[in-house]
Design a protein around this motif. Structure first.
Motif, mmCIF file in Angstrom:
data_model
loop_
_atom_site.group_PDB
_atom_site.id
_atom_site.type_symbol
_atom_site.label_atom_id
_atom_site.label_comp_id
_atom_site.label_asym_id
_atom_site.label_seq_id
_atom_site.Cartn_x
_atom_site.Cartn_y
_atom_site.Cartn_z
ATOM 1 N N ILE A 130 0.875 -1.175 0.000
ATOM 2 C CA ILE A 130 0.000 0.000 0.000
ATOM 3 C C ILE A 130 0.911 1.224 0.000
ATOM 4 O O ILE A 130 1.847 1.284 0.788
ATOM 5 N N SER A 131 0.703 2.182 -0.799
ATOM 6 C CA SER A 131 -0.351 2.272 -1.772
ATOM 7 C C SER A 131 0.211 2.077 -3.173
ATOM 8 O O SER A 131 1.333 2.453 -3.466
ATOM 9 N N THR A 132 -0.629 1.486 -4.001
ATOM 10 C CA THR A 132 -0.217 1.078 -5.336
ATOM 11 C C THR A 132 0.468 2.195 -6.110
ATOM 12 O O THR A 132 1.562 2.010 -6.636
ATOM 13 N N SER A 133 -0.181 3.355 -6.188
ATOM 14 C CA SER A 133 0.304 4.425 -7.068
ATOM 15 C C SER A 133 1.381 5.295 -6.432
ATOM 16 O O SER A 133 1.928 6.176 -7.094
ATOM 17 N N VAL A 134 1.704 5.048 -5.178
ATOM 18 C CA VAL A 134 2.715 5.862 -4.503
ATOM 19 C C VAL A 134 3.931 4.983 -4.179
ATOM 20 O O VAL A 134 4.845 4.869 -4.986
ATOM 21 N N GLY A 135 3.947 4.353 -3.028
ATOM 22 C CA GLY A 135 5.112 3.577 -2.612
ATOM 23 C C GLY A 135 5.429 2.385 -3.490
ATOM 24 O O GLY A 135 6.588 2.124 -3.810
ATOM 25 N N VAL A 136 4.393 1.646 -3.901
ATOM 26 C CA VAL A 136 4.635 0.450 -4.707
ATOM 27 C C VAL A 136 5.123 0.846 -6.097
ATOM 28 O O VAL A 136 6.132 0.325 -6.584
ATOM 29 N N GLU A 137 4.417 1.774 -6.738
ATOM 30 C CA GLU A 137 4.819 2.175 -8.095
ATOM 31 C C GLU A 137 6.185 2.862 -8.106
ATOM 32 O O GLU A 137 7.007 2.606 -8.992
ATOM 33 N N SER A 138 6.445 3.723 -7.143
ATOM 34 C CA SER A 138 7.751 4.397 -7.092
ATOM 35 C C SER A 138 8.876 3.383 -6.936
ATOM 36 O O SER A 138 9.909 3.475 -7.602
ATOM 37 N N THR A 139 8.672 2.417 -6.078
ATOM 38 C CA THR A 139 9.669 1.365 -5.880
ATOM 39 C C THR A 139 9.829 0.534 -7.145
ATOM 40 O O THR A 139 10.953 0.197 -7.553
ATOM 41 N N ALA A 140 8.715 0.212 -7.795
ATOM 42 C CA ALA A 140 8.746 -0.602 -9.019
ATOM 43 C C ALA A 140 9.511 0.087 -10.134
ATOM 44 O O ALA A 140 10.309 -0.544 -10.831
ATOM 45 N N ARG A 141 9.264 1.365 -10.325
ATOM 46 C CA ARG A 141 9.948 2.082 -11.399
ATOM 47 C C ARG A 141 11.463 2.073 -11.196
ATOM 48 O O ARG A 141 12.224 1.829 -12.128
ATOM 49 N N THR A 142 11.894 2.308 -9.958
ATOM 50 C CA THR A 142 13.333 2.302 -9.696
ATOM 51 C C THR A 142 13.904 0.893 -9.814
ATOM 52 O O THR A 142 14.999 0.712 -10.370
ATOM 53 N N ALA A 143 13.174 -0.100 -9.343
ATOM 54 C CA ALA A 143 13.639 -1.488 -9.474
ATOM 55 C C ALA A 143 13.825 -1.850 -10.941
ATOM 56 O O ALA A 143 14.826 -2.475 -11.318
ATOM 57 N N TRP A 144 12.872 -1.467 -11.768
ATOM 58 C CA TRP A 144 12.971 -1.745 -13.208
ATOM 59 C C TRP A 144 14.180 -1.032 -13.804
ATOM 60 O O TRP A 144 14.918 -1.604 -14.597
ATOM 61 N N GLU A 145 14.408 0.220 -13.394
ATOM 62 C CA GLU A 145 15.572 0.963 -13.883
ATOM 63 C C GLU A 145 16.887 0.338 -13.414
ATOM 64 O O GLU A 145 17.913 0.503 -14.059
#
Length: 191
Positions: A130-145
């Motif tokens: 939680i929350s998808t569009s904040v902590g999860v998405e921010s982490t996902a974008r950096t992980a992908w990078e």
């Protein structure tokens, strides 16, 4: 996606974002009790395979000196919440889990998350919280990078806004990883 489409090898870690007392108390698109329950199920499955479980929480110093500051239309907290806000529920945490404390939306910024994962030989992350569009998405974008492979069990994440959750899972996550479910991830771990 069927369980056979998903392969989770020994280079996989579970990273759960902000499943902590203060965030679990927010009104979310899916009841936070369900998200916590799925987080526990995922963590138990990873531990059974002896794969890393990383629990990320957000917290700030009592004086609030490390709160993010920016000139924005919708600022974050003006003062640090009480310490209880950042407590990870006892039923989620286990001895041996990696605990990461972040002070920004994403779990990589200013933390040792990347170091903890790389030293354990991790190349793939199952990411939820939680929350998808904040902590999860921010982490996902950096992980992908950072070239991590990503898997997103959709039913183990929630947002405070249904449109934001739908946008992230419909438009962003399919471009940077695999969208699945808790049951599919657990089945892949047992395969």
């Amino acid at each position: 996606m069927t369980p056979t489409d998903l392969t989770l090898d020994d280079d996989t870690a579970l990273v759960l974002i902000d499943l902590q007392t203060g965030i679990l108390a927010l009104p979310t698109t899916r009841p936070s009790a369900e998200i916590l329950e799925r987080g526990i199920a995922l963590a138990e499955a990873f531990r059974a395979r002896r794969l890393p479980v990383v629990l990320v929480r957000v917290a700030w110093s009592p004086d609030g000196g490390d709160l993010p500051t920016a000139n924005v239309d919708r600022p974050g907290p003006a003062a640090a919440p009480p310490a209880a806000f950042s407590e990870i529920p006892a039923e989620l945490a286990a001895l041996g889990d990696v605990i990461v404390t972040k002070r920004h939306w994403g779990a990589f910024t200013g933390t040792e998350l990347d170091l903890q994962l790389r030293r354990r030989g991790i190349h793939r992350i199952v990411l939820a919280g939680i929350s998808t569009s904040v902590g999860v998405e921010s982490t996902a974008r950096t992980a992908w990078e950072h070239s991590y492979d990503l898997v997103f069990p959709e039913d183990a994440s929630a947002d405070t806004d249904p449109d934001s959750h739908a946008h992230t899972f419909g438009k962003i996550f399919p471009r940077i990883g695999k969208v699945s479910s808790t049951d599919e991830v657990i089945a892949a771990l047992r395969a």
